[in-house]
Write a protein that holds these residues in place. Structure first.
Motif, PDB file in Angstrom:
ATOM      1  N   ARG A 235       0.842  -1.200   0.000  1.00 22.48           N
ATOM      2  CA  ARG A 235       0.000   0.000   0.000  1.00 22.48           C
ATOM      3  C   ARG A 235       0.875   1.248   0.000  1.00 22.48           C
ATOM      4  NH1 ARG A 235      -3.782  -2.412   4.820  1.00 22.48           N
ATOM      5  NH2 ARG A 235      -4.694  -4.134   3.608  1.00 22.48           N
ATOM      6  N   SER A 236       0.977   1.854  -1.168  1.00 24.55           N
ATOM      7  CA  SER A 236       1.837   3.030  -1.323  1.00 24.55           C
ATOM      8  C   SER A 236       1.055   4.302  -1.035  1.00 24.55           C
ATOM      9  CB  SER A 236       2.367   3.087  -2.754  1.00 24.55           C
ATOM     10  OG  SER A 236       1.275   3.307  -3.640  1.00 24.55           O
ATOM     11  N   SER A 237       1.831   5.373  -0.847  1.00 23.15           N
ATOM     12  CA  SER A 237       1.281   6.719  -0.797  1.00 23.15           C
ATOM     13  C   SER A 237       1.389   7.289  -2.221  1.00 23.15           C
ATOM     14  CB  SER A 237       2.074   7.543   0.224  1.00 23.15           C
ATOM     15  OG  SER A 237       1.604   8.870   0.275  1.00 23.15           O
ATOM     16  N   LEU A 238       1.535   8.598  -2.356  1.00 20.04           N
ATOM     17  CA  LEU A 238       1.810   9.218  -3.654  1.00 20.04           C
ATOM     18  C   LEU A 238       3.142   8.691  -4.157  1.00 20.04           C
ATOM     19  CD1 LEU A 238       1.132  12.995  -3.046  1.00 20.04           C
ATOM     20  CD2 LEU A 238       0.049  11.600  -4.776  1.00 20.04           C
ATOM     21  N   ILE A 239       3.153   8.085  -5.333  1.00 17.20           N
ATOM     22  CA  ILE A 239       4.393   7.479  -5.833  1.00 17.20           C
ATOM     23  C   ILE A 239       5.187   8.493  -6.655  1.00 17.20           C
ATOM     24  CG2 ILE A 239       5.388   5.616  -7.205  1.00 17.20           C
ATOM     25  CD1 ILE A 239       2.798   4.037  -6.713  1.00 17.20           C
ATOM     26  N   ILE A 240       6.498   8.561  -6.391  1.00 17.54           N
ATOM     27  CA  ILE A 240       7.369   9.358  -7.254  1.00 17.54           C
ATOM     28  C   ILE A 240       8.352   8.422  -7.941  1.00 17.54           C
ATOM     29  CG2 ILE A 240       7.269  11.705  -6.360  1.00 17.54           C
ATOM     30  CD1 ILE A 240       9.503  11.032  -4.442  1.00 17.54           C
TER      31      ILE A 240
ATOM     32  N   GLY B  16      -3.882  23.463  -4.360  1.00 16.47           N
ATOM     33  CA  GLY B  16      -4.570  22.848  -3.229  1.00 16.47           C
ATOM     34  C   GLY B  16      -5.106  23.861  -2.231  1.00 16.47           C
ATOM     35  N   ASN B  17      -5.437  23.369  -1.037  1.00 17.11           N
ATOM     36  CA  ASN B  17      -6.038  24.220  -0.015  1.00 17.11           C
ATOM     37  C   ASN B  17      -5.025  24.561   1.091  1.00 17.11           C
ATOM     38  OD1 ASN B  17      -5.836  21.859   1.492  1.00 17.11           O
ATOM     39  ND2 ASN B  17      -8.014  21.383   1.411  1.00 17.11           N
ATOM     40  N   ARG B  18      -5.456  25.424   1.999  1.00 20.04           N
ATOM     41  CA  ARG B  18      -4.611  25.852   3.112  1.00 20.04           C
ATOM     42  C   ARG B  18      -4.243  24.667   4.016  1.00 20.04           C
ATOM     43  NH1 ARG B  18      -1.450  29.903   4.413  1.00 20.04           N
ATOM     44  NH2 ARG B  18      -2.839  31.266   3.227  1.00 20.04           N
ATOM     45  N   TYR B  19      -5.183  23.713   4.167  1.00 20.70           N
ATOM     46  CA  TYR B  19      -4.931  22.583   5.069  1.00 20.70           C
ATOM     47  C   TYR B  19      -3.699  21.788   4.623  1.00 20.70           C
ATOM     48  CZ  TYR B  19      -5.625  18.747   8.284  1.00 20.70           C
ATOM     49  OH  TYR B  19      -5.424  17.836   9.287  1.00 20.70           O
ATOM     50  N   THR B  20      -3.685  21.374   3.357  1.00 16.23           N
ATOM     51  CA  THR B  20      -2.549  20.560   2.895  1.00 16.23           C
ATOM     52  C   THR B  20      -1.274  21.399   2.773  1.00 16.23           C
ATOM     53  OG1 THR B  20      -3.178  20.890   0.582  1.00 16.23           O
ATOM     54  CG2 THR B  20      -3.988  18.886   1.652  1.00 16.23           C
ATOM     55  N   TRP B  21      -1.420  22.681   2.538  1.00 10.52           N
ATOM     56  CA  TRP B  21      -0.266  23.592   2.471  1.00 10.52           C
ATOM     57  C   TRP B  21       0.502  23.569   3.789  1.00 10.52           C
ATOM     58  CZ3 TRP B  21       2.104  26.103  -1.367  1.00 10.52           C
ATOM     59  CH2 TRP B  21       2.809  27.284  -1.139  1.00 10.52           C
ATOM     60  N   GLU B  22      -0.259  23.458   4.897  1.00 14.74           N
ATOM     61  CA  GLU B  22       0.345  23.590   6.226  1.00 14.74           C
ATOM     62  C   GLU B  22       0.478  22.273   6.991  1.00 14.74           C
ATOM     63  OE1 GLU B  22      -2.259  26.446   8.037  1.00 14.74           O
ATOM     64  OE2 GLU B  22      -1.212  28.157   7.122  1.00 14.74           O
ATOM     65  N   HIS B  23      -0.246  21.210   6.568  1.00 19.88           N
ATOM     66  CA  HIS B  23      -0.242  19.953   7.312  1.00 19.88           C
ATOM     67  C   HIS B  23       0.566  18.883   6.580  1.00 19.88           C
ATOM     68  CE1 HIS B  23      -3.530  22.028   9.361  1.00 19.88           C
ATOM     69  NE2 HIS B  23      -3.292  21.222  10.376  1.00 19.88           N
ATOM     70  N   PHE B  24       0.723  17.736   7.245  1.00 18.93           N
ATOM     71  CA  PHE B  24       1.682  16.745   6.762  1.00 18.93           C
ATOM     72  C   PHE B  24       1.122  15.774   5.720  1.00 18.93           C
ATOM     73  CE2 PHE B  24       3.796  17.599  10.980  1.00 18.93           C
ATOM     74  CZ  PHE B  24       4.864  18.279  10.420  1.00 18.93           C
ATOM     75  N   CYS B  25       2.025  15.343   4.857  1.00 20.29           N
ATOM     76  CA  CYS B  25       1.744  14.365   3.803  1.00 20.29           C
ATOM     77  C   CYS B  25       2.991  13.493   3.677  1.00 20.29           C
ATOM     78  CB  CYS B  25       1.463  15.109   2.498  1.00 20.29           C
ATOM     79  SG  CYS B  25       1.009  14.043   1.106  1.00 20.29           S
ATOM     80  N   ASP B  26       2.854  12.331   3.045  1.00 20.41           N
ATOM     81  CA  ASP B  26       4.042  11.515   2.778  1.00 20.41           C
ATOM     82  C   ASP B  26       4.040  11.042   1.329  1.00 20.41           C
ATOM     83  OD1 ASP B  26       2.135   9.493   2.800  1.00 20.41           O
ATOM     84  OD2 ASP B  26       2.756   8.664   4.733  1.00 20.41           O
ATOM     85  N   MET B  27       5.145  10.449   0.914  1.00 16.89           N
ATOM     86  CA  MET B  27       5.289   9.962  -0.462  1.00 16.89           C
ATOM     87  C   MET B  27       5.966   8.598  -0.450  1.00 16.89           C
ATOM     88  SD  MET B  27       6.370  13.128  -2.962  1.00 16.89           S
ATOM     89  CE  MET B  27       5.117  14.260  -3.585  1.00 16.89           C
ATOM     90  N   SER B  28       5.920   7.935  -1.604  1.00 14.88           N
ATOM     91  CA  SER B  28       6.568   6.626  -1.776  1.00 14.88           C
ATOM     92  C   SER B  28       7.500   6.697  -2.974  1.00 14.88           C
ATOM     93  CB  SER B  28       5.519   5.533  -2.022  1.00 14.88           C
ATOM     94  OG  SER B  28       4.578   5.483  -0.978  1.00 14.88           O
ATOM     95  N   ASP B  29       8.785   6.518  -2.714  1.00 15.65           N
ATOM     96  CA  ASP B  29       9.772   6.452  -3.790  1.00 15.65           C
ATOM     97  C   ASP B  29       9.611   5.115  -4.514  1.00 15.65           C
ATOM     98  OD1 ASP B  29      12.545   5.506  -4.806  1.00 15.65           O
ATOM     99  OD2 ASP B  29      12.815   7.657  -4.514  1.00 15.65           O
ATOM    100  N   ALA B  30       9.553   5.151  -5.849  1.00 19.48           N
ATOM    101  CA  ALA B  30       9.338   3.922  -6.621  1.00 19.48           C
ATOM    102  C   ALA B  30      10.431   2.888  -6.350  1.00 19.48           C
ATOM    103  CB  ALA B  30       9.276   4.245  -8.117  1.00 19.48           C
ATOM    104  N   GLY B  31      11.638   3.363  -6.047  1.00 18.40           N
ATOM    105  CA  GLY B  31      12.739   2.437  -5.743  1.00 18.40           C
ATOM    106  C   GLY B  31      12.537   1.715  -4.424  1.00 18.40           C
TER     107      GLY B  31
END
Length: 376
Positions: free
Chosen positions: A184-189, A221-236
């Protein structure tokens, strides 16, 4: 019985994780190796794809059972591991369920059909929609019941149709003769011009078009995501987790989140992107609604000019950048963060520094001639 060297079939090999998987499996020190690697996809690869890293490329349509049978039968007595990193995606989740289930079922059916089939494990790529519900559904997305982040693998399924759940049930039905793992990945880069939803290509094309026509590189996007946390998934990192689960006994028949292990705000990410794409950083302006889908709707010809000017591989904007998929992600009202504790408990310790990762993938996309480079 002598031990057979592992043979992988990477289905969706021209996508971000598919390309990283092929590269990881062919490393001399790859877990469980040395691997023989077949790659499969709906279309033959363009010149940007390094086909030489594969032992064989198979073009087939997994939706079509006859075509799948004809193309995969010759390797049915070889393949030990299926790496499933493909999907077909539309807004209607019931259609997603039907199509994606039949694709995986068709492939497994052919590879199991050989009397001497050595198939032992299937890895399946899914994502955090498992915890969020149908974020792309125009009707249901307005009133979603989501899990409270950080997301963990023990959270129960949500009361929505979801093709991820269907794929999990399908691979579980093959046990005990074939084991599985869910990723289960997050946003993949990663790097590909063939991934339906590729955040790096969306952001890179958007920045290049802004730079080319003199538009501000505004955050959609919105103010919420601008200021709050997110994560990503490196394809490697994702590729390494697939391989690890495919050959690690303890990891069999388990689901694992897979992120880089760090977090960021979109404000800090936007600063980095402005730097790597050589555009001016623009602060978020709440007063004016900004619709990136509308802005980019007529920019296909601008992208064609950029491709021509910088000698890039011929790509069409509508095929490489799905801005409709980006908008919900930057307009969440919750922190898009997954826990990596289970994965670490089971022994998978890979991670990536997301900001370093972004710089590396942007460099790779430039090297592959998929996005412009402004260095003289």
């Amino acid at each position: 019985m002598e031990h057979q060297s592992p043979v992988a079939l990477v289905v969706g090999v021209t996508g971000m994780v598919g390309l990283s998987l092929a590269e990881a499996l062919k490393q001399p020190d790859c877990l469980g190796g040395p691997w023989k690697v077949y790659g499969g996809a709906r279309h033959s690869p363009d010149e940007w794809f390094p086909s030489s890293i594969l032992d064989g490329f198979i073009t087939f349509d997994a939706v079509n059972s006859a075509d799948t049978h004809a193309k995969l039968l010759p390797i049915a007595n070889e393949v030990t591991h299926i790496f499933w990193v493909t999907f077909q995606f539309v807004e209607d989740e019931e259609v997603n369920i039907t199509v994606n289930k039949s694709m995986l079922h068709n492939v497994v059916t052919v590879l199991k059909s050989s009397p001497s089939s050595p198939l032992t494990h299937i890895t399946v790529q899914t994502g955090t929609k498992h915890y969020m519900g149908p974020i792309y559904d125009p009707v249901r997305s307005n009133k979603l019941i989501c899990h409270e982040p950080p997301f963990n693998e023990n959270m129960p399924r949500l009361p929505y149709p979801n093709f991820y759940y269907t794929l999990e049930d399908l691979v579980a039905s093959y046990t005990p003769s074939i084991t599985y793992s869910i990723h289960r990945s997050s946003l993949i880069i990663g790097a590909s011009s063939r991934s339906a939803i590729n955040a790096m290509m969306m952001l890179a094309t958007y920045a290049a078009i802004c730079r080319h026509v003199g538009l501000p590189f505004r955050y959609p996007g919105n103010r919420y995501t601008w200021e709050h946390f997110c994560d990503m998934s490196d394809a490697g990192v994702l590729a390494k987790q697939h391989v690890w689960a495919g050959v690690t006994k303890k990891a069999k028949n388990q689901a694992f989140n897979c992120t880089n292990g760090d977090i960021f705000t979109w404000k800090s990410m936007w600063m980095l992107l402005s730097e790597v794409f050589d555009v001016e950083f623009v602060e978020l302006d709440d007063k004016e609604e900004f619709d990136i889908i509308e802005l980019m709707r007529d920019k296909g010809e601008v992208w064609d000019l950029i491709v021509e000017k910088y000698g890039l591989h011929k790509t069409k904007l509508k095929e490489i950048a799905c801005f409709e998929a980006m908008v919900p992600v930057v307009r969440f009202e919750f922190q898009h963060v997954s826990s990596m504790n289970k994965s670490k408990d089971y022994g998978f310790l890979e991670y990536a520094d997301t900001f370093k990762s972004i710089k590396l993938w942007v460099a790779k996309l430039r090297e592959m001639k998929l996005i412009p480079s402004y260095q003289q």
